[in-house]
Write a protein that holds these residues in place. Structure first.
Motif, PDB file in Angstrom:
ATOM      1  N   VAL A 126      11.238 -11.003 -82.450  1.00 48.74           N
ATOM      2  CA  VAL A 126      12.074 -10.357 -81.249  1.00 48.74           C
ATOM      3  C   VAL A 126      13.570 -11.020 -81.281  1.00 48.74           C
ATOM      4  CG1 VAL A 126      11.525  -8.915 -79.583  1.00 48.74           C
ATOM      5  CG2 VAL A 126       9.880  -9.717 -81.249  1.00 48.74           C
ATOM      6  N   ARG A 127      14.310 -10.615 -80.757  1.00 44.82           N
ATOM      7  CA  ARG A 127      15.612 -10.518 -80.418  1.00 44.82           C
ATOM      8  C   ARG A 127      15.938 -10.749 -79.152  1.00 44.82           C
ATOM      9  NH1 ARG A 127      17.900 -13.934 -83.618  1.00 44.82           N
ATOM     10  NH2 ARG A 127      18.108 -14.118 -85.221  1.00 44.82           N
ATOM     11  N   ALA A 128      15.408  -9.217 -78.691  1.00 48.39           N
ATOM     12  CA  ALA A 128      16.166  -9.177 -76.895  1.00 48.39           C
ATOM     13  C   ALA A 128      15.502  -7.827 -76.449  1.00 48.39           C
ATOM     14  CB  ALA A 128      17.524  -8.497 -77.629  1.00 48.39           C
ATOM     15  N   VAL A 129      14.893  -7.809 -75.495  1.00 51.30           N
ATOM     16  CA  VAL A 129      14.075  -7.376 -74.183  1.00 51.30           C
ATOM     17  C   VAL A 129      14.750  -6.940 -73.618  1.00 51.30           C
ATOM     18  CG1 VAL A 129      12.814  -9.215 -73.659  1.00 51.30           C
ATOM     19  CG2 VAL A 129      11.739  -7.542 -74.368  1.00 51.30           C
ATOM     20  N   SER A 130      14.412  -5.129 -72.826  1.00 51.53           N
ATOM     21  CA  SER A 130      15.658  -5.117 -71.445  1.00 51.53           C
ATOM     22  C   SER A 130      14.146  -3.288 -71.562  1.00 51.53           C
ATOM     23  CB  SER A 130      16.430  -4.362 -71.836  1.00 51.53           C
ATOM     24  OG  SER A 130      16.978  -3.958 -71.005  1.00 51.53           O
ATOM     25  N   SER A 170      12.890  -3.190 -77.372  1.00 50.56           N
ATOM     26  CA  SER A 170      12.763  -4.799 -78.433  1.00 50.56           C
ATOM     27  C   SER A 170      13.803  -4.658 -79.384  1.00 50.56           C
ATOM     28  CB  SER A 170      11.830  -5.216 -78.470  1.00 50.56           C
ATOM     29  OG  SER A 170      10.687  -3.953 -79.682  1.00 50.56           O
ATOM     30  N   LEU A 196      21.966 -11.445 -85.856  1.00 50.91           N
ATOM     31  CA  LEU A 196      22.587 -11.544 -84.877  1.00 50.91           C
ATOM     32  C   LEU A 196      21.941 -11.508 -83.318  1.00 50.91           C
ATOM     33  CD1 LEU A 196      26.215 -10.410 -84.583  1.00 50.91           C
ATOM     34  CD2 LEU A 196      25.401 -12.884 -85.675  1.00 50.91           C
ATOM     35  N   PRO A 197      21.212 -12.647 -82.442  1.00 52.81           N
ATOM     36  CA  PRO A 197      20.721 -12.687 -81.344  1.00 52.81           C
ATOM     37  C   PRO A 197      21.085 -12.142 -80.246  1.00 52.81           C
ATOM     38  CG  PRO A 197      22.373 -14.865 -81.445  1.00 52.81           C
ATOM     39  CD  PRO A 197      22.342 -14.015 -83.194  1.00 52.81           C
ATOM     40  N   ALA A 198      21.000 -12.159 -79.550  1.00 48.62           N
ATOM     41  CA  ALA A 198      21.004 -12.029 -77.970  1.00 48.62           C
ATOM     42  C   ALA A 198      20.703 -10.431 -77.347  1.00 48.62           C
ATOM     43  CB  ALA A 198      22.058 -12.125 -77.410  1.00 48.62           C
ATOM     44  N   THR A 199      21.315  -9.885 -76.193  1.00 47.03           N
ATOM     45  CA  THR A 199      21.441  -8.782 -75.312  1.00 47.03           C
ATOM     46  C   THR A 199      21.835  -8.301 -75.816  1.00 47.03           C
ATOM     47  OG1 THR A 199      23.013  -9.622 -74.379  1.00 47.03           O
ATOM     48  CG2 THR A 199      21.109  -9.860 -73.222  1.00 47.03           C
ATOM     49  N   ALA A 220      20.108  -2.790 -74.554  1.00 44.96           N
ATOM     50  CA  ALA A 220      20.869  -2.175 -73.063  1.00 44.96           C
ATOM     51  C   ALA A 220      20.391  -0.288 -73.102  1.00 44.96           C
ATOM     52  CB  ALA A 220      21.912  -2.359 -73.135  1.00 44.96           C
ATOM     53  N   PHE A 221      19.632  -0.477 -71.794  1.00 45.44           N
ATOM     54  CA  PHE A 221      19.551   0.620 -70.919  1.00 45.44           C
ATOM     55  C   PHE A 221      20.839   1.314 -70.525  1.00 45.44           C
ATOM     56  CE2 PHE A 221      15.323   0.056 -72.021  1.00 45.44           C
ATOM     57  CZ  PHE A 221      14.760   1.113 -72.655  1.00 45.44           C
ATOM     58  N   ALA A 233      21.183   0.999 -76.077  1.00 47.37           N
ATOM     59  CA  ALA A 233      22.140   0.928 -77.210  1.00 47.37           C
ATOM     60  C   ALA A 233      21.370  -0.645 -77.705  1.00 47.37           C
ATOM     61  CB  ALA A 233      23.301   0.507 -76.003  1.00 47.37           C
ATOM     62  N   ALA A 237      23.225  -3.230 -80.876  1.00 43.44           N
ATOM     63  CA  ALA A 237      24.181  -4.070 -81.255  1.00 43.44           C
ATOM     64  C   ALA A 237      24.161  -4.940 -82.455  1.00 43.44           C
ATOM     65  CB  ALA A 237      25.190  -5.209 -80.348  1.00 43.44           C
ATOM     66  N   SER A 238      24.287  -4.691 -83.958  1.00 42.44           N
ATOM     67  CA  SER A 238      24.334  -5.167 -85.003  1.00 42.44           C
ATOM     68  C   SER A 238      25.747  -5.551 -85.396  1.00 42.44           C
ATOM     69  CB  SER A 238      23.955  -4.355 -85.836  1.00 42.44           C
ATOM     70  OG  SER A 238      23.190  -4.694 -87.037  1.00 42.44           O
TER      71      SER A 238
END
Lengths: 96, 96, 96, 96
Positions: free
Chosen positions: C16-20, C30, C59-62, C65-66, C74, C76-77
């Motif tokens: 799991v690379r990002a969470v919001s 996620s 790719l990692p990170a944010t 996003a809501f 949204a 990104a990839s």
């Protein structure tokens, strides 16, 4: 269409890894692989503070964050620590 | 259940590394390894601006951020600089 | 003191690379290396939606996003695209 | 000018990969490669909670996020899970 670059904030001596606006939009904090965190005026692009102390900044990402009241900047590092920096003080001086 | 994809924002020529909504939700900013930052309309998926100037975008993460008033987009780069881009101008044009 | 884990959100088949959080706090998005984005109920930890379409999530990170109104997510990839997903629809179904 | 470091949050045994302020600014959450998430008091730099359970924290970035009401902290991990931790409970204890 092509977007316009308002300012280029130069001063870091290595990769810039994270960037964040202060809640009031007046400051931009940046964290770099040069191990420093810098605070810049958004309006002018001027560097107001260079904050050093981390012994490593090898890790990427959102390792810089403003507190909700804009008084502190937190930075995370691969030196195993989180540092809290006074940003408010910076803003006060700006208005003189 | 399977979620529905509303739109696919295509145009970057390399990895997209970061994405952020504008505070009013009308724009999406993306930062790519193709060294550009793009602004897209959230409602239609149309690319409104391509902002070039960084000489490198090798680093991942939250290297793109809107200012709280939505007027600026900050992008961080491995070219050692932070750039501030005018996003407001973009929004004004959108409404014509 | 040791903090309490309220729930463990399991289902992704890779990192799991990002969470919001959604703006209303009811959903957690996620993004995973399994190329999917998932929406979870924060209260129960139940997965409400699995959103697939990206051909890469290396790719990692944010990269998730809501939108400020919570209606879109949204992602990104490294497949060069940004995708906008309908999250609102998900929330409506949750309340039935 | 040189910025002042207010406090150094030490305790993690490996790289700190992400940091986030709680919405009320009283807590700082950090995620580390030591597989734990820690909650710190912003005012004093004291560690209030160490939250363990993830079997891996190899991935960088915004893998830690507060819910909008400040009651939960979400952390993402390369162990394929997202974990939700109770942060509110922590804050209550702080005020005793």
């Amino acid at each position: 269409a092509t977007g316009k670059c308002r300012s280029t904030l130069e001063g870091h001596s290595s990769h810039v890894r994270a960037v964040s606006f202060s809640p009031d939009g007046q400051l931009v904090a940046s964290a770099s692989s040069d191990k420093s965190v810098r605070l810049w005026e958004a309006a002018t692009g001027t560097c107001r503070r260079t904050m050093e102390g981390h012994s490593s900044h090898a890790l990427p990402a959102t390792t810089v964050a403003f507190s909700p009241d804009g008084q502190l900047v937190a930075s995370a590092s691969s030196d195993k620590s989180v540092r809290l920096w006074e940003a408010k003080r910076c803003e006060v001086k700006r208005r003189r």
